[in-house]
Scaffold this active site. Structure first.
Site, short mmCIF file in Angstrom:
data_model
loop_
_atom_site.label_atom_id
_atom_site.label_comp_id
_atom_site.label_asym_id
_atom_site.label_seq_id
_atom_site.Cartn_x
_atom_site.Cartn_y
_atom_site.Cartn_z
N LEU A 11 -3.01 -6.59 -8.96
CA LEU A 11 -2.64 -7.43 -10.12
C LEU A 11 -3.78 -7.78 -11.26
O LEU A 11 -2.73 -8.97 -11.90
CB LEU A 11 -1.40 -8.33 -9.55
CG LEU A 11 -0.44 -7.56 -9.06
CD1 LEU A 11 0.33 -8.95 -8.27
CD2 LEU A 11 0.29 -6.61 -9.54
N LEU A 25 -6.66 -8.52 -14.23
CA LEU A 25 -7.16 -7.26 -15.15
C LEU A 25 -8.52 -7.24 -14.11
O LEU A 25 -9.06 -7.72 -13.75
CB LEU A 25 -7.46 -8.06 -16.53
CG LEU A 25 -6.23 -8.72 -17.52
CD1 LEU A 25 -6.74 -9.71 -18.43
CD2 LEU A 25 -6.13 -7.72 -17.77
N HIS A 35 3.58 1.12 -12.71
CA HIS A 35 4.39 -0.41 -13.02
C HIS A 35 5.93 0.03 -12.98
O HIS A 35 6.11 0.70 -12.87
CB HIS A 35 4.20 -0.64 -14.13
CG HIS A 35 4.37 -1.99 -15.59
ND1 HIS A 35 4.11 -3.35 -14.29
CD2 HIS A 35 5.66 -2.62 -15.92
CE1 HIS A 35 5.44 -4.29 -15.44
NE2 HIS A 35 6.18 -3.84 -15.59
N SER A 52 6.55 3.47 -14.64
CA SER A 52 5.36 3.76 -15.66
C SER A 52 4.18 3.72 -14.85
O SER A 52 4.24 2.80 -14.62
CB SER A 52 5.83 3.08 -17.86
OG SER A 52 6.86 2.33 -17.35
N GLY A 77 0.66 -1.21 0.27
CA GLY A 77 -0.07 -0.03 -0.45
C GLY A 77 0.70 1.30 0.14
O GLY A 77 0.48 2.36 0.26
N SER A 78 1.94 1.53 -0.55
CA SER A 78 3.26 2.08 -0.74
C SER A 78 2.43 3.66 -1.35
O SER A 78 2.64 4.42 -0.89
CB SER A 78 4.66 2.43 -0.02
OG SER A 78 4.94 1.24 -2.11
N ASN A 79 2.31 3.06 -2.60
CA ASN A 79 1.46 3.84 -3.46
C ASN A 79 0.63 4.69 -3.06
O ASN A 79 -0.01 5.58 -3.48
CB ASN A 79 1.84 3.22 -5.62
CG ASN A 79 3.27 3.01 -5.48
OD1 ASN A 79 3.74 4.55 -5.45
ND2 ASN A 79 3.57 2.11 -5.62
N ASN A 83 -2.14 3.05 -14.11
CA ASN A 83 -1.29 1.61 -13.31
C ASN A 83 -0.59 2.33 -13.15
O ASN A 83 0.05 2.74 -14.02
CB ASN A 83 -1.94 0.48 -14.01
CG ASN A 83 -1.19 -0.16 -13.46
OD1 ASN A 83 -0.91 -1.30 -12.27
ND2 ASN A 83 -0.19 -1.20 -14.28
N GLU A 89 8.48 5.68 -7.71
CA GLU A 89 6.51 5.40 -7.88
C GLU A 89 6.38 6.67 -6.97
O GLU A 89 5.48 6.57 -7.31
CB GLU A 89 6.18 4.05 -7.43
CG GLU A 89 7.22 2.87 -8.79
CD GLU A 89 6.74 1.61 -8.04
OE1 GLU A 89 5.50 1.70 -8.10
OE2 GLU A 89 8.10 0.90 -8.40
N ASP A 97 -0.95 -4.13 -19.40
CA ASP A 97 0.94 -3.05 -19.29
C ASP A 97 0.68 -2.98 -20.72
O ASP A 97 1.84 -2.16 -20.94
CB ASP A 97 1.96 -3.60 -18.65
CG ASP A 97 2.13 -4.33 -17.43
OD1 ASP A 97 1.60 -3.51 -16.90
OD2 ASP A 97 2.81 -5.86 -16.84
C1 GAR Z 1 5.01 -1.00 -6.84
O1 GAR Z 1 6.03 -1.56 -6.95
C2 GAR Z 1 3.97 -1.56 -8.20
O2 GAR Z 1 4.90 -0.48 -9.29
C3 GAR Z 1 4.11 -2.63 -8.38
O3 GAR Z 1 3.25 -2.93 -7.50
C4 GAR Z 1 4.05 -2.40 -6.18
C5 GAR Z 1 3.16 -2.27 -5.52
O4 GAR Z 1 3.40 -1.88 -4.27
N1 GAR Z 1 2.33 -2.90 -9.80
C6 GAR Z 1 3.82 -4.48 -10.33
O5 GAR Z 1 4.28 -4.90 -10.62
C7 GAR Z 1 2.04 -4.15 -11.49
N2 GAR Z 1 2.62 -4.87 -12.88
P1 GAR Z 1 2.99 -0.89 -2.92
O6 GAR Z 1 1.30 -1.65 -1.97
O7 GAR Z 1 3.81 -0.26 -1.97
O8 GAR Z 1 2.07 0.06 -3.60
#
Ligand code: GAR
Length: 199
Positions: free
Chosen positions: A92, A94, A111, A143, A18-20, A109, A181, A152
């Site tokens: 993750l 679809l 990535h 991205s 959940g950091s993003n 999204n 990110e 993607d």
């Molecule tokens: C992030 O690094 C994001 O880019 C990746 O999952 C992580 C989620 O981290 N997403 C993918 O790889 C999508 N193909 P988070 O839960 O700490 O945000």
């Protein structure tokens, strides 16, 4: 006249930290991103990212993605909360097509690589960084792209780059990319919201 900030929905996955999601919510709270979080949606009540969202006092919805009407119900929930944009953050699967139809061009999204390289089914999290290192890349990054029915593949809205350093492991590279990110997602959301406002 008081004009309220546009609302965004955030969709998190079962296992993500959940950091993003947190970075987007913090950008809204600090005013760096002129928006507010209308809803955080996740597939399970005990998803770590939903725990983070609850602790931040954000509105949270647990959504059953296995239900037959999962797509229309999610689109409805986001509309009820007046979300203009949906941001996937560690989700993750679809996305049901009904959600894409209800939010045309308005589902993003993030990535952890420079698409179109290192994308597609099975390319997520650590697997991406392992593939980047195995390919001997000297550069990686993140991205933010519009979501389509294919993993993607949608239009890239924004990318940020960083070097791959000698001696990098998947973990050190992941850390460098994750820092990018956390900055880039809010910038991409701001850009798309400006477009929606016709700027
Ligand atoms: C992030 O690094 C994001 O880019 C990746 O999952 C992580 C989620 O981290 N997403 C993918 O790889 C999508 N193909 P988070 O839960 O700490 O945000």
């Amino acid at each position: 006249m008081c004009v309220s900030a546009p609302r965004i929905g955030i969709l998190v996955g079962t296992r993500g930290r959940g950091s993003n999601m947190r970075a987007l919510a913090q950008a809204c709270a600090s005013g760096r991103l002129a928006a507010e979080v209308g809803l955080v949606v996740g597939p399970r009540a005990d998803a770590p990212a939903l725990e983070v969202a609850r602790a931040m006092g954000l509105p949270v919805r647990v959504h059953d993605f296995t239900a037959e009407d999962a797509g229309p119900r999610l689109a409805e929930a986001l509309s009820e909360r007046r979300c203009r944009l949906l941001c996937l953050a560690g989700f993750l699967r679809l996305l049901p097509t009904e959600v894409l139809d209800a939010f045309p061009g308005r589902v993003l999204n993030i990535h952890p690589a420079l698409l179109p390289k290192f994308g597609g089914k099975g390319m997520y999290g650590r697997h991406v960084h392992e593939a980047v290192l195995a390919a001997g890349e000297t550069e990686s990054g993140c991205s933010i792209h519009r979501v389509t029915p294919v993993y993607d593949e949608g239009e890239v809205v924004l990318q940020r780059r960083c070097p791959v350093l000698p001696g990098d492991t998947p973990d050190t590279l992941a850390g460098r990319v994750l820092a990018l990110e956390h900055q880039a997602y809010a910038e991409a959301v701001a850009k798309v919201l400006r477009e929606l406002d016709g700027d």
